[in-house]
Enzyme design. Structure first.
Site, PDB file in Angstrom:
ATOM      1  N   CYS A  70      -4.426   8.587  -0.320  1.00 32.04           N
ATOM      2  CA  CYS A  70      -3.041   8.544   0.117  1.00 32.04           C
ATOM      3  C   CYS A  70      -2.642   7.065   0.247  1.00 32.04           C
ATOM      4  CB  CYS A  70      -2.946   9.243   1.473  1.00 32.04           C
ATOM      5  SG  CYS A  70      -1.331   9.135   2.264  1.00 32.04           S
ATOM      6  N   CYS A 182       2.338   6.871  -4.991  1.00 32.36           N
ATOM      7  CA  CYS A 182       2.134   7.961  -4.023  1.00 32.36           C
ATOM      8  C   CYS A 182       1.330   9.024  -4.759  1.00 32.36           C
ATOM      9  CB  CYS A 182       3.473   8.538  -3.576  1.00 32.36           C
ATOM     10  SG  CYS A 182       3.305  10.053  -2.597  1.00 32.36           S
TER      11      CYS A 182
HETATM   12  N1  DGL Z   1       0.360  11.299  -0.708  1.00 26.83           N
HETATM   13  C1  DGL Z   1       0.816  10.267   0.115  1.00 26.83           C
HETATM   14  C2  DGL Z   1       0.825   8.904  -0.544  1.00 26.83           C
HETATM   15  O1  DGL Z   1       0.071   8.677  -1.446  1.00 26.83           O
HETATM   16  C3  DGL Z   1       1.870  10.468   1.169  1.00 26.83           C
HETATM   17  C4  DGL Z   1       2.923  11.482   1.054  1.00 26.83           C
HETATM   18  C5  DGL Z   1       3.548  11.739   2.403  1.00 26.83           C
HETATM   19  O2  DGL Z   1       2.877  12.383   3.213  1.00 26.83           O
HETATM   20  O3  DGL Z   1       4.674  11.283   2.632  1.00 26.83           O
HETATM   21  O4  DGL Z   1       1.525   8.023  -0.136  1.00 26.83           O
END
Ligand code: DGL
Length: 268
Positions: A70, A182
């Site tokens: 993430c 993301c």
């Molecule tokens: N998957 C996450 C990222 O790579 C975050 C998405 C979220 O929870 O807003 O930033």
């Protein structure tokens, strides 16, 4: 021991998917903090607390390495997590460097798409300041894509109008590379391709993170200790219902289909 993967939701599967290609003979824990997703629109301190709760839980299961799959969690917590735990912790950050290296001095720009929190964070600003000497990097938050992904809504008819609106203030033909900053965004590559010129590269940091994971574990002599088995957790409870498990597996298969042809599918 297993390798841990952590994300606010199903975005982390896009990184796990790369690890399954590169380290197919290992076992995994995949933890999605679905009770608290999205992280990207919440206050930083609140999100930090969720991250530490989740990683405490994962650490108790026993892992030989943990991937913070993430970008948002990496940008606000990876250094502190490394100080607290003694297993290797890898993060993921927007792949700005290869994109800038490719286009610097070549009259094309780079567009980084990520969450609000990632783009606001000092870590991102420092990264851009360090690398982007000719000011070719633009950025845009796309929180709607996190929501679509969490609702398992990948249909181009729904997603493309959202993207068209969100990107409407930008001249898309000026970009040479779009960086998916993301981990929820690679599911939408097809929809992005509808809007960007065909020759635009769309890249993410997931392959780099998976390769780093392999390098670190290899150096410790700790690879090939399993069979590609995955245990899924949602915010502290093990996922046992067949429907959710089959949805997760379907997403991994979908990512396989998005991969460039002539790479072998992952084993499930
Ligand atoms: N998957 C996450 C990222 O790579 C975050 C998405 C979220 O929870 O807003 O930033």
């Amino acid at each position: 021991m297993r390798i841990g993967f952590f994300d606010s939701g199903i975005g982390g599967l896009t990184v796990l998917h790369q690890a399954l290609r590169i380290l197919p003979e290992d076992d995994y824990i995949f933890y999605a903090d679905t009770l608290h997703v999205p992280y990207g629109d919440k206050p930083k301190e609140e999100v930090r607390q969720y991250i530490f709760e989740a990683v405490d839980f994962i650490a108790k299961q026993g892992v030989k390495a943990l991937v913070i799959a993430c970008n948002t969690a990496t940008s606000i917590a990876v250094e502190d997590l490394r100080r607290k735990y003694d297993f290797p912790i890898l993060g993921i950050e927007p792949a700005v460097k290869p994109a800038v290296q490719k286009w610097e001095g070549k009259r094309k720009k780079v567009l980084v798409l990520a969450t609000n929190l990632t783009l606001r964070e000092e870590k991102f600003h420092n990264l851009v300041k360090r690398i982007d000497h000719q000011d070719i990097v633009d950025s845009l938050p796309l929180p709607g894509l996190v929501q679509f992904a969490e609702q398992f809504e990948f249909n181009e008819e729904k997603v493309v109008p959202y993207l068209r609106e969100a990107l409407s203030s930008l001249n898309l033909s000026q970009y040479g590379t779009v960086v998916l900053g993301c981990t929820h965004f690679p599911y939408f590559e097809k929809s992005l391709r509808v809007l960007f010129p065909q020759e635009v590269d769309i890249i993410s940091g997931s392959t780099g993170t998976a390769k780093n994971l392999r390098r670190i574990l290899e150096a410790k002599g700790k690879i090939n200790e399993g069979t590609g088995d995955i245990i899924f957790y949602k915010s502290g409870s093990k996922v046992e219902d067949a429907e959710t498990l089959s949805r997760y597996k379907k997403l991994l298969t979908m990512l396989d289909e998005l991969q460039v042809k002539n790479t072998a599918p992952i084993k499930l």
